[in-house]
Design a protein around this motif. Structure first.
Motif, PDB file in Angstrom:
ATOM      1  N   ALA A  93      -3.519 -10.914  -1.357  1.00 37.28           N
ATOM      2  CA  ALA A  93      -3.170 -10.011  -0.249  1.00 37.28           C
ATOM      3  C   ALA A  93      -4.007  -8.738  -0.303  1.00 37.28           C
ATOM      4  O   ALA A  93      -4.501  -8.255   0.727  1.00 37.28           O
ATOM      5  CB  ALA A  93      -1.674  -9.677  -0.298  1.00 37.28           C
ATOM      6  N   TYR A  94      -4.172  -8.185  -1.500  1.00 37.95           N
ATOM      7  CA  TYR A  94      -5.000  -6.982  -1.639  1.00 37.95           C
ATOM      8  C   TYR A  94      -6.469  -7.303  -1.347  1.00 37.95           C
ATOM      9  O   TYR A  94      -7.206  -6.455  -0.832  1.00 37.95           O
ATOM     10  CB  TYR A  94      -4.850  -6.382  -3.036  1.00 37.95           C
ATOM     11  CG  TYR A  94      -3.815  -5.278  -3.098  1.00 37.95           C
ATOM     12  CD1 TYR A  94      -4.198  -3.943  -3.063  1.00 37.95           C
ATOM     13  CD2 TYR A  94      -2.465  -5.573  -3.155  1.00 37.95           C
ATOM     14  CE1 TYR A  94      -3.256  -2.924  -3.093  1.00 37.95           C
ATOM     15  CE2 TYR A  94      -1.508  -4.566  -3.183  1.00 37.95           C
ATOM     16  CZ  TYR A  94      -1.912  -3.243  -3.147  1.00 37.95           C
ATOM     17  OH  TYR A  94      -0.978  -2.244  -3.169  1.00 37.95           O
ATOM     18  N   HIS A  95      -6.879  -8.520  -1.670  1.00 34.88           N
ATOM     19  CA  HIS A  95      -8.263  -8.914  -1.401  1.00 34.88           C
ATOM     20  C   HIS A  95      -8.509  -9.031   0.102  1.00 34.88           C
ATOM     21  O   HIS A  95      -9.508  -8.505   0.621  1.00 34.88           O
ATOM     22  CB  HIS A  95      -8.558 -10.244  -2.090  1.00 34.88           C
ATOM     23  CG  HIS A  95      -9.915 -10.795  -1.779  1.00 34.88           C
ATOM     24  ND1 HIS A  95     -11.080 -10.254  -2.291  1.00 34.88           N
ATOM     25  CD2 HIS A  95     -10.306 -11.828  -0.985  1.00 34.88           C
ATOM     26  CE1 HIS A  95     -12.117 -10.927  -1.834  1.00 34.88           C
ATOM     27  NE2 HIS A  95     -11.678 -11.890  -1.046  1.00 34.88           N
ATOM     28  N   THR A  96      -7.595  -9.698   0.814  1.00 32.72           N
ATOM     29  CA  THR A  96      -7.819  -9.951   2.235  1.00 32.72           C
ATOM     30  C   THR A  96      -7.483  -8.743   3.107  1.00 32.72           C
ATOM     31  O   THR A  96      -8.168  -8.480   4.097  1.00 32.72           O
ATOM     32  CB  THR A  96      -6.999 -11.165   2.702  1.00 32.72           C
ATOM     33  OG1 THR A  96      -5.607 -10.948   2.407  1.00 32.72           O
ATOM     34  CG2 THR A  96      -7.463 -12.427   1.993  1.00 32.72           C
ATOM     35  N   PHE A  97      -6.426  -7.985   2.738  1.00 36.24           N
ATOM     36  CA  PHE A  97      -5.988  -6.875   3.586  1.00 36.24           C
ATOM     37  C   PHE A  97      -6.704  -5.573   3.255  1.00 36.24           C
ATOM     38  O   PHE A  97      -7.072  -4.813   4.151  1.00 36.24           O
ATOM     39  CB  PHE A  97      -4.469  -6.686   3.464  1.00 36.24           C
ATOM     40  CG  PHE A  97      -3.905  -5.724   4.468  1.00 36.24           C
ATOM     41  CD1 PHE A  97      -3.708  -6.119   5.781  1.00 36.24           C
ATOM     42  CD2 PHE A  97      -3.570  -4.430   4.106  1.00 36.24           C
ATOM     43  CE1 PHE A  97      -3.193  -5.235   6.722  1.00 36.24           C
ATOM     44  CE2 PHE A  97      -3.056  -3.537   5.041  1.00 36.24           C
ATOM     45  CZ  PHE A  97      -2.867  -3.951   6.349  1.00 36.24           C
ATOM     46  N   HIS A  98      -6.915  -5.302   1.960  1.00 38.34           N
ATOM     47  CA  HIS A  98      -7.535  -4.041   1.552  1.00 38.34           C
ATOM     48  C   HIS A  98      -8.982  -4.212   1.078  1.00 38.34           C
ATOM     49  O   HIS A  98      -9.610  -3.234   0.664  1.00 38.34           O
ATOM     50  CB  HIS A  98      -6.726  -3.390   0.426  1.00 38.34           C
ATOM     51  CG  HIS A  98      -5.399  -2.846   0.878  1.00 38.34           C
ATOM     52  ND1 HIS A  98      -5.278  -1.900   1.868  1.00 38.34           N
ATOM     53  CD2 HIS A  98      -4.144  -3.127   0.453  1.00 38.34           C
ATOM     54  CE1 HIS A  98      -3.996  -1.615   2.042  1.00 38.34           C
ATOM     55  NE2 HIS A  98      -3.282  -2.343   1.200  1.00 38.34           N
TER      56      HIS A  98
END
Length: 325
Positions: A160-165
């Protein structure tokens, strides 16, 4: 300026070997551990070094690291059944809150982060060998669920941090690993067998011993971690040795190595214990150019040489008592 890397769980078995490797590679290593399962003796040889610093801290709480940070290795977590069955809440918190804190730090520092996942995300697998595309067969409310689901959540928040942030993330799925600095009393097969043999006790095999494991020597694992961290690949990668063996056969190998006259005794199989465990390492070979180099016979000898030089106090040391908060 030297690259700076934060290693959580640094006083543990794997964390301490990672500290050694990144010191050798010329990094400034910031080691962090709350010492619930870690031991300072694993890293005390690094304390005099200018490029090493240690922080006694729980990563489930807010993490502050002053200055620039280039990389993070998140290895803080109980990793053996004897630990996570005694401290289920801490196990879940370090996989969730601890990973969340590490991700926030990586985002703030613009650091690349590698998280240590595990073959346990596959549960008691229905696919063999296990590929990274297999989603697993996990009991979320069973006794092992606190560890399995903590790691599965850890992978989810990492992506999630990779794709969103757009945080630079890496995920390693670690299969059974062994070597010097393992704890004899941590409940895993290899240190348990060697410890029992050294104490003159019968070797305990659970079930009928037909369940399989694949054992990777720690130096090979560390090399795989280093290559994955330095790669540009964000999806999970299995790192382990595909040389599969039954636990009964493995116990027999330990008896032969230690020249012990004790016997193998059988006890009931624990709930949800995986029947098979073997990594498919095609992805690691193709993307990282990695494969294990140390044979089980070589690795076992080096590990046994380490354990047989332990003091009687260490040999007979009982597991830590924990309070789950």
């Amino acid at each position: 300026m030297k690259k700076r890397i934060l290693i959580t769980g640094a006083a543990g078995f794997l964390g301490s070997h990672l500290c050694d490797r990144f010191i050798k590679e010329g990094f400034h290593v910031i080691a962090m551990d709350n010492l619930i399962t870690g031991d300072l003796k694993n890293i005390e040889h690094l304390f005099p070094l200018e490029n090493f610093e240690f922080h006694h801290h729980d990563v489930s709480k807010f993490i502050h690291v002053p200055g620039k940070l280039d990389y993070i290795l998140h290895f803080a977590s109980p990793a053996s059944p004897i630990d996570y069955l005694k401290i289920p809440i801490q196990t879940l918190k370090v996989g969730s809150l601890g990973t969340h804190n590490c991700m926030g730090l990586a985002k703030d520092k613009k650091a690349r982060i590698l998280v240590a996942s595990t073959s346990e995300v596959y549960g008691d697998p229905l696919v063999h060998p296990q590929t990274e595309d297999y989603w697993g067969n996990v009991n979320p409310v069973g006794p092992r669920g606190v560890y399995d689901e903590a790691k599965r959540f850890q992978e989810a928040i990492t992506m999630a941090y990779h794709t969103f942030h757009q945080v630079e993330t890496r995920i390693i799925r670690i299969f059974n690993t062994y070597g010097p600095r393992m704890r004899l009393n941590d409940g895993r097969a290899l240190p348990a067998f060697i410890g029992q043999a050294l104490r003159g006790e019968n070797l305990t095999v659970f079930g009928d011993g037909s369940q399989t494991r694949s054992f990777c020597y720690v130096d090979d694992l560390v090399e795989g971690i280093y290559r994955l961290l330095m790669s540009d690949y964000a999806s999970p990668v299995n790192i382990g040795n595909p040389d599969e063996i039954t636990l009964k056969e493995f116990a027999e190998e330990v008896l032969k190595l230690t020249e012990s006259n004790v016997e193998i005794v059988f006890k009931p199989l624990p709930v949800d214990d995986p029947k098979q465990r073997r990594p498919d390492i095609t992805r690691a070979k193709e993307i990282l150019g990695w494969q294990p180099r140390v044979s089980r016979s070589e690795g076992l000898k080096m590990t046994y040489d380490y354990f047989k030089n332990l003091s009687n106090e260490e040999l007979y040391k009982t597991p830590k008592e924990f309070v789950s908060k």
